[in-house]
Design a protein around this motif. Structure first.
Motif, mmCIF file in Angstrom:
data_model
loop_
_atom_site.group_PDB
_atom_site.id
_atom_site.type_symbol
_atom_site.label_atom_id
_atom_site.label_comp_id
_atom_site.label_asym_id
_atom_site.label_seq_id
_atom_site.Cartn_x
_atom_site.Cartn_y
_atom_site.Cartn_z
ATOM 1 N N ALA A 54 -15.580 48.171 -64.631
ATOM 2 C CA ALA A 54 -15.194 46.985 -65.399
ATOM 3 C C ALA A 54 -16.283 45.923 -65.436
ATOM 4 O O ALA A 54 -16.106 44.881 -66.053
ATOM 5 N N GLN A 55 -17.425 46.181 -64.792
ATOM 6 C CA GLN A 55 -18.477 45.167 -64.687
ATOM 7 C C GLN A 55 -19.638 45.485 -65.631
ATOM 8 O O GLN A 55 -20.267 46.538 -65.523
ATOM 9 N N THR A 56 -19.911 44.557 -66.559
ATOM 10 C CA THR A 56 -21.024 44.705 -67.494
ATOM 11 C C THR A 56 -22.199 43.872 -67.015
ATOM 12 O O THR A 56 -22.047 42.693 -66.698
ATOM 13 N N HIS A 57 -23.369 44.516 -66.983
ATOM 14 C CA HIS A 57 -24.595 43.845 -66.542
ATOM 15 C C HIS A 57 -25.534 43.690 -67.729
ATOM 16 O O HIS A 57 -25.904 44.679 -68.356
ATOM 17 N N SER A 58 -25.912 42.475 -68.035
ATOM 18 C CA SER A 58 -26.948 42.254 -69.039
ATOM 19 C C SER A 58 -28.304 42.125 -68.344
ATOM 20 O O SER A 58 -29.337 42.276 -68.975
ATOM 21 N N ARG A 59 -28.283 41.838 -67.048
ATOM 22 C CA ARG A 59 -29.492 41.896 -66.214
ATOM 23 C C ARG A 59 -29.434 43.232 -65.481
ATOM 24 O O ARG A 59 -28.828 43.347 -64.419
ATOM 25 N N ILE A 60 -30.050 44.248 -66.084
ATOM 26 C CA ILE A 60 -29.990 45.612 -65.578
ATOM 27 C C ILE A 60 -30.473 45.679 -64.132
ATOM 28 O O ILE A 60 -29.964 46.449 -63.325
ATOM 29 N N TRP A 61 -31.437 44.852 -63.803
ATOM 30 C CA TRP A 61 -32.011 44.796 -62.445
ATOM 31 C C TRP A 61 -30.912 44.676 -61.389
ATOM 32 O O TRP A 61 -30.966 45.317 -60.341
ATOM 33 N N ASP A 62 -29.904 43.875 -61.669
ATOM 34 C CA ASP A 62 -28.829 43.626 -60.703
ATOM 35 C C ASP A 62 -27.900 44.826 -60.506
ATOM 36 O O ASP A 62 -27.192 44.896 -59.505
ATOM 37 N N ALA A 63 -27.897 45.751 -61.434
ATOM 38 C CA ALA A 63 -26.978 46.889 -61.371
ATOM 39 C C ALA A 63 -27.543 48.067 -60.579
ATOM 40 O O ALA A 63 -26.818 49.004 -60.269
ATOM 41 N N PHE A 64 -28.814 48.014 -60.236
ATOM 42 C CA PHE A 64 -29.472 49.156 -59.591
ATOM 43 C C PHE A 64 -29.004 49.321 -58.152
ATOM 44 O O PHE A 64 -29.063 48.401 -57.356
#
Length: 130
Positions: A54-64
């Motif tokens: 349910a979590q969308t990341h527009s800062r891809i860096w934070d999703a790694f």
């Protein structure tokens, strides 16, 4: 010998599909190796999103969260339309001992720009997770 319109179109589609499969392989290897900077380079330069659950990341860096175990994708269904493409595939995540810890599905939107294919948007829905 020259190709007709239909042959050119089929050849371009096959070439795009092969490049997208290579993008997937590179993305998975970089994730597994923990190479955040190069992993991010598999995404569109600006405006890409990654949704996990349910979590969308527009800062891809934070999703790694790679670097431990291995990420593999299989069962790719790719549809190419010019410089745009969509993909559905199965994700399998293994721990460092080789045990499956999660399976899920990627739904991807891809774009051809700057001479290569990139993820514009990825949605990962885990079926099972440890």
């Amino acid at each position: 010998m020259s190709f007709g319109y239909q042959q050119e179109r089929v050849l371009a589609g096959v070439e795009a599909r092969a490049a997208i499969l290579n993008l997937n392989a590179r993305h998975n290897r970089l994730f597994s190796a923990g190479d955040r900077a190069q992993w991010i380079a598999t995404f569109k330069h600006t405006g890409a999103t990654l949704t996990i659950g349910a979590q969308t990341h527009s800062r891809i860096w934070d999703a790694f969260d790679g670097g431990s175990g291995r990420l593999v994708t299989v069962d790719h269904e790719i549809d190419v339309d010019g410089v745009n493409a969509t993909q559905h595939c199965v994700a399998i995540r293994f721990d460092s001992a080789g045990t499956v810890v999660a399976t899920g599905t990627y739904t991807d939107v891809l774009i051809y720009e700057r001479g290569g294919w990139y993820y514009s948007g990825r949605i990962l829905t885990w079926d099972t997770a440890a």
